[in-house]
Design a protein around this motif. Structure first.
Motif, PDB file in Angstrom:
ATOM      1  N   HIS A  73       0.748  -1.162   0.008  1.00 46.89           N
ATOM      2  CA  HIS A  73       0.019   0.105  -0.014  1.00 46.89           C
ATOM      3  C   HIS A  73       1.045   1.380  -0.061  1.00 46.89           C
ATOM      4  CE1 HIS A  73      -3.764  -2.004   0.235  1.00 46.89           C
ATOM      5  NE2 HIS A  73      -3.412  -2.688   1.280  1.00 46.89           N
ATOM      6  N   PHE A  74       2.124   1.004   0.173  1.00 46.71           N
ATOM      7  CA  PHE A  74       2.941   2.338   0.052  1.00 46.71           C
ATOM      8  C   PHE A  74       2.957   2.832  -1.219  1.00 46.71           C
ATOM      9  CE2 PHE A  74       7.440   4.002  -0.581  1.00 46.71           C
ATOM     10  CZ  PHE A  74       7.593   4.836   0.578  1.00 46.71           C
ATOM     11  N   PHE A  75       2.656   2.249  -2.230  1.00 48.39           N
ATOM     12  CA  PHE A  75       2.582   2.724  -3.501  1.00 48.39           C
ATOM     13  C   PHE A  75       1.108   3.352  -4.029  1.00 48.39           C
ATOM     14  CE2 PHE A  75       6.105  -0.285  -3.550  1.00 48.39           C
ATOM     15  CZ  PHE A  75       7.176   0.615  -3.894  1.00 48.39           C
ATOM     16  N   ASP A  76       0.096   3.183  -3.169  1.00 52.44           N
ATOM     17  CA  ASP A  76      -1.218   3.723  -3.268  1.00 52.44           C
ATOM     18  C   ASP A  76      -1.068   5.063  -3.862  1.00 52.44           C
ATOM     19  OD1 ASP A  76      -2.210   1.192  -2.581  1.00 52.44           O
ATOM     20  OD2 ASP A  76      -3.145   1.844  -0.728  1.00 52.44           O
ATOM     21  N   PRO A  77      -2.245   5.377  -4.612  1.00 50.09           N
ATOM     22  CA  PRO A  77      -2.165   6.957  -5.076  1.00 50.09           C
ATOM     23  C   PRO A  77      -2.524   7.907  -4.295  1.00 50.09           C
ATOM     24  CG  PRO A  77      -4.115   5.678  -5.918  1.00 50.09           C
ATOM     25  CD  PRO A  77      -3.253   4.632  -5.160  1.00 50.09           C
ATOM     26  N   VAL A  78      -3.521   7.634  -3.316  1.00 43.15           N
ATOM     27  CA  VAL A  78      -3.943   8.509  -2.120  1.00 43.15           C
ATOM     28  C   VAL A  78      -4.015   7.712  -0.749  1.00 43.15           C
ATOM     29  CG1 VAL A  78      -5.209   9.874  -3.681  1.00 43.15           C
ATOM     30  CG2 VAL A  78      -6.084   8.030  -2.707  1.00 43.15           C
ATOM     31  N   THR A  79      -3.833   8.624   0.460  1.00 45.84           N
ATOM     32  CA  THR A  79      -4.325   7.924   1.710  1.00 45.84           C
ATOM     33  C   THR A  79      -5.522   7.725   1.901  1.00 45.84           C
ATOM     34  OG1 THR A  79      -2.253   9.532   2.346  1.00 45.84           O
ATOM     35  CG2 THR A  79      -3.595   8.552   4.306  1.00 45.84           C
ATOM     36  N   ALA A  80      -5.566   6.552   2.485  1.00 48.43           N
ATOM     37  CA  ALA A  80      -7.007   5.953   2.945  1.00 48.43           C
ATOM     38  C   ALA A  80      -6.956   5.761   4.319  1.00 48.43           C
ATOM     39  CB  ALA A  80      -7.464   4.804   1.882  1.00 48.43           C
ATOM     40  N   PRO A  81      -8.257   5.933   5.106  1.00 53.50           N
ATOM     41  CA  PRO A  81      -8.159   5.564   6.407  1.00 53.50           C
ATOM     42  C   PRO A  81      -8.139   3.894   6.495  1.00 53.50           C
ATOM     43  CG  PRO A  81     -10.428   6.126   5.549  1.00 53.50           C
ATOM     44  CD  PRO A  81      -9.448   6.387   4.712  1.00 53.50           C
ATOM     45  N   GLY A  82      -7.691   3.571   7.696  1.00 54.95           N
ATOM     46  CA  GLY A  82      -7.435   2.154   8.030  1.00 54.95           C
ATOM     47  C   GLY A  82      -6.542   1.494   7.340  1.00 54.95           C
ATOM     48  N   VAL A  83      -5.850   2.088   6.395  1.00 56.13           N
ATOM     49  CA  VAL A  83      -4.538   1.236   5.720  1.00 56.13           C
ATOM     50  C   VAL A  83      -3.434   1.350   6.294  1.00 56.13           C
ATOM     51  CG1 VAL A  83      -3.632   1.167   3.290  1.00 56.13           C
ATOM     52  CG2 VAL A  83      -5.750   1.754   3.509  1.00 56.13           C
ATOM     53  N   ARG A  84      -2.709   0.173   6.147  1.00 59.33           N
ATOM     54  CA  ARG A  84      -1.402   0.057   6.858  1.00 59.33           C
ATOM     55  C   ARG A  84      -0.409   0.276   5.916  1.00 59.33           C
ATOM     56  NH1 ARG A  84       0.261  -5.437  10.256  1.00 59.33           N
ATOM     57  NH2 ARG A  84       1.173  -4.359  11.856  1.00 59.33           N
ATOM     58  N   TYR A  85       0.513   1.529   6.068  1.00 54.95           N
ATOM     59  CA  TYR A  85       1.883   1.470   4.847  1.00 54.95           C
ATOM     60  C   TYR A  85       3.014   0.969   5.422  1.00 54.95           C
ATOM     61  CZ  TYR A  85      -1.934   4.647   3.318  1.00 54.95           C
ATOM     62  OH  TYR A  85      -3.395   4.906   2.860  1.00 54.95           O
ATOM     63  N   SER A  86       3.126   0.592   6.661  1.00 58.76           N
ATOM     64  CA  SER A  86       4.194   0.086   7.285  1.00 58.76           C
ATOM     65  C   SER A  86       4.002  -0.819   8.230  1.00 58.76           C
ATOM     66  CB  SER A  86       5.529   0.795   7.426  1.00 58.76           C
ATOM     67  OG  SER A  86       5.212   1.315   8.874  1.00 58.76           O
ATOM     68  N   PHE A  87       4.761  -1.909   8.415  1.00 60.73           N
ATOM     69  CA  PHE A  87       4.397  -2.678   9.405  1.00 60.73           C
ATOM     70  C   PHE A  87       4.128  -2.321  10.940  1.00 60.73           C
ATOM     71  CE2 PHE A  87       5.214  -6.012  12.681  1.00 60.73           C
ATOM     72  CZ  PHE A  87       4.364  -6.871  12.484  1.00 60.73           C
ATOM     73  N   THR A  88       5.157  -1.497  11.261  1.00 57.75           N
ATOM     74  CA  THR A  88       4.883  -0.890  12.656  1.00 57.75           C
ATOM     75  C   THR A  88       3.912   0.318  12.545  1.00 57.75           C
ATOM     76  OG1 THR A  88       6.520   0.891  12.438  1.00 57.75           O
ATOM     77  CG2 THR A  88       7.062  -1.180  13.125  1.00 57.75           C
ATOM     78  N   GLY A  89       3.392   0.743  11.487  1.00 58.25           N
ATOM     79  CA  GLY A  89       2.456   1.995  11.396  1.00 58.25           C
ATOM     80  C   GLY A  89       3.173   3.258  11.407  1.00 58.25           C
ATOM     81  N   ALA A  90       4.634   3.410  11.422  1.00 59.14           N
ATOM     82  CA  ALA A  90       5.362   4.479  11.537  1.00 59.14           C
ATOM     83  C   ALA A  90       4.970   5.435  10.279  1.00 59.14           C
ATOM     84  CB  ALA A  90       6.848   4.216  11.600  1.00 59.14           C
ATOM     85  N   ILE A  91       4.976   4.629   9.097  1.00 63.07           N
ATOM     86  CA  ILE A  91       4.717   5.362   7.803  1.00 63.07           C
ATOM     87  C   ILE A  91       3.075   5.501   7.727  1.00 63.07           C
ATOM     88  CG2 ILE A  91       4.941   5.323   5.339  1.00 63.07           C
ATOM     89  CD1 ILE A  91       7.427   3.659   5.630  1.00 63.07           C
ATOM     90  N   LYS A  92       2.842   6.713   7.492  1.00 62.42           N
ATOM     91  CA  LYS A  92       1.074   7.128   7.850  1.00 62.42           C
ATOM     92  C   LYS A  92       0.627   7.351   6.432  1.00 62.42           C
ATOM     93  CE  LYS A  92       1.741   7.392  12.137  1.00 62.42           C
ATOM     94  NZ  LYS A  92       1.361   6.486  13.111  1.00 62.42           N
ATOM     95  N   GLU A  93       1.478   7.514   5.220  1.00 62.71           N
ATOM     96  CA  GLU A  93       0.732   7.717   3.906  1.00 62.71           C
ATOM     97  C   GLU A  93       1.583   7.362   2.961  1.00 62.71           C
ATOM     98  OE1 GLU A  93       2.292  12.174   3.250  1.00 62.71           O
ATOM     99  OE2 GLU A  93       0.600  11.897   4.627  1.00 62.71           O
ATOM    100  N   PRO A  94       1.133   6.882   1.548  1.00 58.46           N
ATOM    101  CA  PRO A  94       1.970   6.750   0.603  1.00 58.46           C
ATOM    102  C   PRO A  94       3.010   7.306   0.212  1.00 58.46           C
ATOM    103  CG  PRO A  94      -0.267   6.495  -0.129  1.00 58.46           C
ATOM    104  CD  PRO A  94      -0.231   7.242   1.125  1.00 58.46           C
ATOM    105  N   ARG A  95       4.274   6.599  -0.104  1.00 62.63           N
ATOM    106  CA  ARG A  95       5.514   7.282  -0.378  1.00 62.63           C
ATOM    107  C   ARG A  95       6.083   8.081   0.714  1.00 62.63           C
ATOM    108  NH1 ARG A  95       1.900   7.146  -4.026  1.00 62.63           N
ATOM    109  NH2 ARG A  95       1.496   9.337  -3.702  1.00 62.63           N
ATOM    110  N   GLN A  96       5.696   8.154   2.028  1.00 62.74           N
ATOM    111  CA  GLN A  96       6.214   8.859   2.963  1.00 62.74           C
ATOM    112  C   GLN A  96       7.739   8.503   3.135  1.00 62.74           C
ATOM    113  OE1 GLN A  96       4.232   8.698   6.867  1.00 62.74           O
ATOM    114  NE2 GLN A  96       5.202  10.628   7.611  1.00 62.74           N
ATOM    115  N   VAL A  97       8.620   9.478   3.613  1.00 67.71           N
ATOM    116  CA  VAL A  97       9.987   9.017   3.862  1.00 67.71           C
ATOM    117  C   VAL A  97      10.115   9.501   5.395  1.00 67.71           C
ATOM    118  CG1 VAL A  97      12.414   9.296   3.447  1.00 67.71           C
ATOM    119  CG2 VAL A  97      10.806   9.053   1.590  1.00 67.71           C
ATOM    120  N   LEU A  98      10.369   8.963   6.333  1.00 59.94           N
ATOM    121  CA  LEU A  98      10.550   9.308   7.628  1.00 59.94           C
ATOM    122  C   LEU A  98      12.132   9.779   7.953  1.00 59.94           C
ATOM    123  CD1 LEU A  98       8.894   6.289   9.440  1.00 59.94           C
ATOM    124  CD2 LEU A  98       7.778   8.627   8.662  1.00 59.94           C
TER     125      LEU A  98
END
Length: 286
Positions: A156-181
């Motif tokens: 889901h890291f490559f999804d076009p938009v952010t959606a509620p309830g979607v997991r973008y990284s295993f720990t949940g640290a990444i909150k939206e597609p293509r986010q770099v921490l």
């Protein structure tokens, strides 16, 4: 298909017991956490020496010095088999986990996904699949059996938009597609310019880098981008891991005899030659 990963220590700083503990933790991480998300089955086993590793295994070698300004580097041998070199440091379990996960998800070093560019000035691009790089800093890792392992992103890291309830990284640290921490990065190829780009985030600030066009004989896209990010990986390795997750094991390393078939010996000898060529190549650049 079942993938096989071999962990081998070539440093006296790691006991056989410690290597076995790390191997067990990463095996649990792969089976419990990675497999259901990326549909990958794999075994992770500790071996006392490279010559004990049978054919078909992806090797992760932990060494005192990998002859490169980096915490680790992911390569492919002459037959395309992936292997990784990890430089020993306090957080070697995190780095070993990082390299293992990325080899399993992208063994070729060229896997990419078409998605929106991390740079808002660009359109659709091909992002290199490096599942642990955007959240690779120690503070985003998590514990398996009391061992520090790496976070990784989901498809889901490559999804076009952010959606509620979607997991973008295993720990949940990444909150939206293509986010770099903070402390992480991402790499991609832009078809319009033909250039490779990277986004780094350091102390909350974004920095875009244009690496130019891929040179002839670059090997893999990962090896090309790694050559530009080694200093960042080395910097991350200098950051102490959380004390609660630091592995300590004061057990002396023991060596046992083993019977190795000729094909295994030949494979180990071939990889040794490639490692020697890699070392000489680095030395000539210094």
């Amino acid at each position: 298909m079942l993938n096989q990963v071999a962990l081998i220590s070539e440093t006296k700083n790691i006991t056989s017991s410690a290597l076995g503990m790390i191997s067990a933790a990463i095996q649990k991480q792969v089976s419990r956490d990675l497999a259901p998300i990326w549909n990958i089955e794999a075994t992770v086993d500790a071996f006392e020496k490279l010559e004990d590793v049978r054919l078909g295994y992806c090797q992760v070698l932990i060494k005192d010095d990998i002859e490169e300004d980096a915490a680790a580097i992911h390569l492919n041998d002459d037959n395309g088999q992936p292997y990784a070199l990890v430089q020993y440091a306090d957080d070697w379990s995190l780095t070993t986990s990082h390299e293992t996960l990325e080899m399993l998800v992208d063994p070729s070093g060229n896997r990419s996904v078409a998605t929106n560019s991390p740079d808002p000035k660009q359109g659709r691009v091909l992002v290199l699949v490096e599942v642990s790089d955007p959240s690779e800093a120690p503070e985003f890792g998590y514990s398996v059996n009391g061992v520090l392992v790496s976070d990784f992103y989901t498809p889901h890291f490559f999804d076009p938009v952010t959606a509620p309830g979607v997991r973008y990284s295993f720990t949940g640290a990444i909150k939206e597609p293509r986010q770099v921490l903070d402390g992480g990065y991402i790499s991609w190829w832009d078809p319009l310019s033909g250039h490779v780009f990277q986004l780094f985030v350091e102390k909350g600030k974004k920095r875009f880098e244009d690496l130019g066009k891929l040179p002839a004989g670059f090997g893999t896209l990962r090896s090309f981008t790694d050559s530009h990010t080694n200093s960042l990986r080395a910097k991350q390795a200098s950051v102490p891991p959380p004390r609660a997750l630091a592995l300590t094991a004061a057990i002396s390393r023991t060596r046992r005899g083993s019977v190795v078939d000729e094909s295994t010996q030949a494979a180990a000898k071939s990889l040794r030659k490639q490692l020697n060529r890699f070392t000489r190549k680095v030395a000539t650049r210094s």
